[in-house]
Enzyme design. Structure first.
Site, PDB file in Angstrom:
ATOM      1  CG  HIS A  41      -7.693   3.376  -0.167  1.00 55.74           C
ATOM      2  ND1 HIS A  41      -7.029   2.758  -1.189  1.00 55.74           N
ATOM      3  CD2 HIS A  41      -6.791   4.203   0.433  1.00 55.74           C
ATOM      4  CE1 HIS A  41      -5.767   3.189  -1.202  1.00 55.74           C
ATOM      5  NE2 HIS A  41      -5.594   4.072  -0.233  1.00 55.74           N
ATOM      6  CG  HIS A  80      -1.926   1.078   1.282  1.00 55.49           C
ATOM      7  ND1 HIS A  80      -3.116   0.975   1.991  1.00 55.49           N
ATOM      8  CD2 HIS A  80      -1.938   2.318   0.741  1.00 55.49           C
ATOM      9  CE1 HIS A  80      -3.803   2.097   1.868  1.00 55.49           C
ATOM     10  NE2 HIS A  80      -3.103   2.940   1.124  1.00 55.49           N
ATOM     11  CG  HIS A  83      -1.429   6.133  -2.693  1.00 60.58           C
ATOM     12  ND1 HIS A  83      -2.609   5.938  -3.372  1.00 60.58           N
ATOM     13  CD2 HIS A  83      -1.657   5.739  -1.412  1.00 60.58           C
ATOM     14  CE1 HIS A  83      -3.521   5.458  -2.530  1.00 60.58           C
ATOM     15  NE2 HIS A  83      -2.967   5.323  -1.336  1.00 60.58           N
ATOM     16  CD  GLU A 127      -7.544   6.681   4.631  1.00 57.62           C
ATOM     17  OE1 GLU A 127      -8.127   6.670   3.537  1.00 57.62           O
ATOM     18  OE2 GLU A 127      -6.445   7.243   4.807  1.00 57.62           O
TER      19      GLU A 127
HETATM   20  N1  ADE Z   1      -4.731   8.740  -1.939  1.00 56.77           N
HETATM   21  C1  ADE Z   1      -3.484   8.808  -1.490  1.00 56.77           C
HETATM   22  N2  ADE Z   1      -3.436   8.461  -0.195  1.00 56.77           N
HETATM   23  C2  ADE Z   1      -4.700   8.153   0.188  1.00 56.77           C
HETATM   24  C3  ADE Z   1      -5.306   7.712   1.380  1.00 56.77           C
HETATM   25  N3  ADE Z   1      -4.621   7.513   2.500  1.00 56.77           N
HETATM   26  N4  ADE Z   1      -6.641   7.504   1.384  1.00 56.77           N
HETATM   27  C4  ADE Z   1      -7.353   7.708   0.287  1.00 56.77           C
HETATM   28  N5  ADE Z   1      -6.835   8.110  -0.863  1.00 56.77           N
HETATM   29  C5  ADE Z   1      -5.516   8.330  -0.928  1.00 56.77           C
HETATM   30 ZN    ZN Z   2      -3.747   4.797   0.503  1.00 55.83          ZN
END
Ligand code: ADE
Ligand code: ZN
Length: 333
Positions: A193, A13, A15, A196
């Site tokens: 995701h 995980h 980005h 969160e």
């Molecule tokens: N894009 C980059 N980081 C993210 C995150 N933690 N949650 C949702 N979208 C994202």
């Molecule tokens: Zn993320």
């Protein structure tokens, strides 16, 4: 504590746009004649005080304005892989956000070809195997995701899975059921995701409607005992990002993070960095942070490293080779 950097691990995980370090943002901006809203690296870093996910996303998307060319994507990914190597990463499954670049006028091919050039050299240059996961922006309409999927089809061999990211609240997985159906029919695995900032119901939707192989974050699953039971029974992996959760105020302090409780409940958790350039640490730093704050044992860290490989999209024989590597490294530490 064992040296968390010496522990072989997979990162599941991260980005790639979240690995864009302040100095590199300025370097690319200058090279591409892009004017940033911040006069200096220090002024930019000063803005890294987030109150929630959206406050971070605003800056994350603004910084991307500096990325313009195939060369930029290649250098961004290469710089990440170099840092990942020093963090003990042996395998990385890397998210990218094509819609954030398409809406700035870049082509899908610029993005994918730049990233691919870096990834092709990753094994020989850094000893890291890689895969790409294309994320859809959930705060954009489903039609935009569908169009992005069409752009990706000629590059099917370069992308292992599709995912779902960006502003979670008000954008449930159900909004993307049709595009995920189509992606699975085209042979992509799926992740999302969920849980969160969003409620446990979004995790259920990711599992039942998007048929995800992993849940990204998923920390709010702990609020639903039935969901905890289901995740423990199915062993669907969760890609937890502790430093991110603290910086985006999903939890108040690292000592309050649910990771240890999740592990004790039998969930298959992994530890990851999310957007390391913004959240104060790369993946081994996340391992160290939870070890200190949650009184984990060395065995817990080894378990997390094992989970990172078993939860990956590699084949079973390759997973086993990496797990053997952990055993060798632990014996040497
Ligand atoms: N894009 C980059 N980081 C993210 C995150 N933690 N949650 C949702 N979208 C994202
Ligand atoms: Zn993320």
């Amino acid at each position: 504590m064992i040296d968390t950097r010496a522990l072989p691990k997979a990162e599941l995980h991260v980005h790639i746009e979240g690995t864009f370090e302040p100095a590199q943002i300025f370097e690319f901006a200058q090279r591409n004649n892009v004017k940033l809203a911040y006069p200096s690296v220090a002024a930019l870093e000063e803005a890294y005080k987030f109150t929630d996910l959206q406050s971070f996303l605003n800056l994350y998307y603004a910084a991307m304005a500096a990325i313009r060319t195939e060369r930029d994507f290649e250098e961004l990914a290469t710089a990440y892989l170099q840092r990942a190597q020093s963090q003990g990463v042996k395998h990385a499954e890397i998210f990218f956000d094509p819609q954030a670049h398409l809406e700035r006028g870049l082509s899908f091919d610029t993005v994918i070809n730049g990233l691919w050039a870096a990834l092709q050299r990753s094994s020989s240059d850094f000893g890291i195997t890689t895969a790409l996961i294309m994320c859809f922006l959930r705060d954009q309409p489903e039609a935009s995701a569908m169009q992005t999927l069409e752009f990706a089809l000629p590059h099917r061999d370069k992308i292992i899975a599709v995912g779902l990211d960006s502003a979670e609240l008000g954008n449930p997985p159900s909004k993307f059921q049709a595009v995920f159906d189509r992606a699975r029919a085209a042979g992509f695995l799926t992740v999302a995701h969920a849980g969160e900032e969003g409620p446990p119901e979004y995790v259920w939707e990711a599992l039942n409607l998007l048929k995800v192989s992993r849940v990204d974050h998923g920390v709010r699953s702990m609020e639903d005992p039935m969901l905890v039971k289901h995740l423990a029974q199915t062993q669907i992996p969760l890609t937890v990002c502790p430093l991110s959760n603290v910086r985006l105020r999903v939890v108040d302090r690292m000592q309050d993070h649910p990771l240890k409780r999740m592990m004790d409940a039998g969930l298959r958790c992994t530890v990851n960095s999310d957007d390391p350039a913004y959240f104060g640490g790369y993946v081994a730093d996340n391992y160290s942070a939870v070890y200190d704050a949650l009184q984990l044992t060395d065995d817990d860290l080894v378990q997390l490293a094992r989970n990172s490989f078993t939860s990956s999209f590699m084949d079973d024989a390759t997973k086993q080779r990496y797990i053997d590597e952990i055993d060798g490294a632990v014996a040497a530490i």
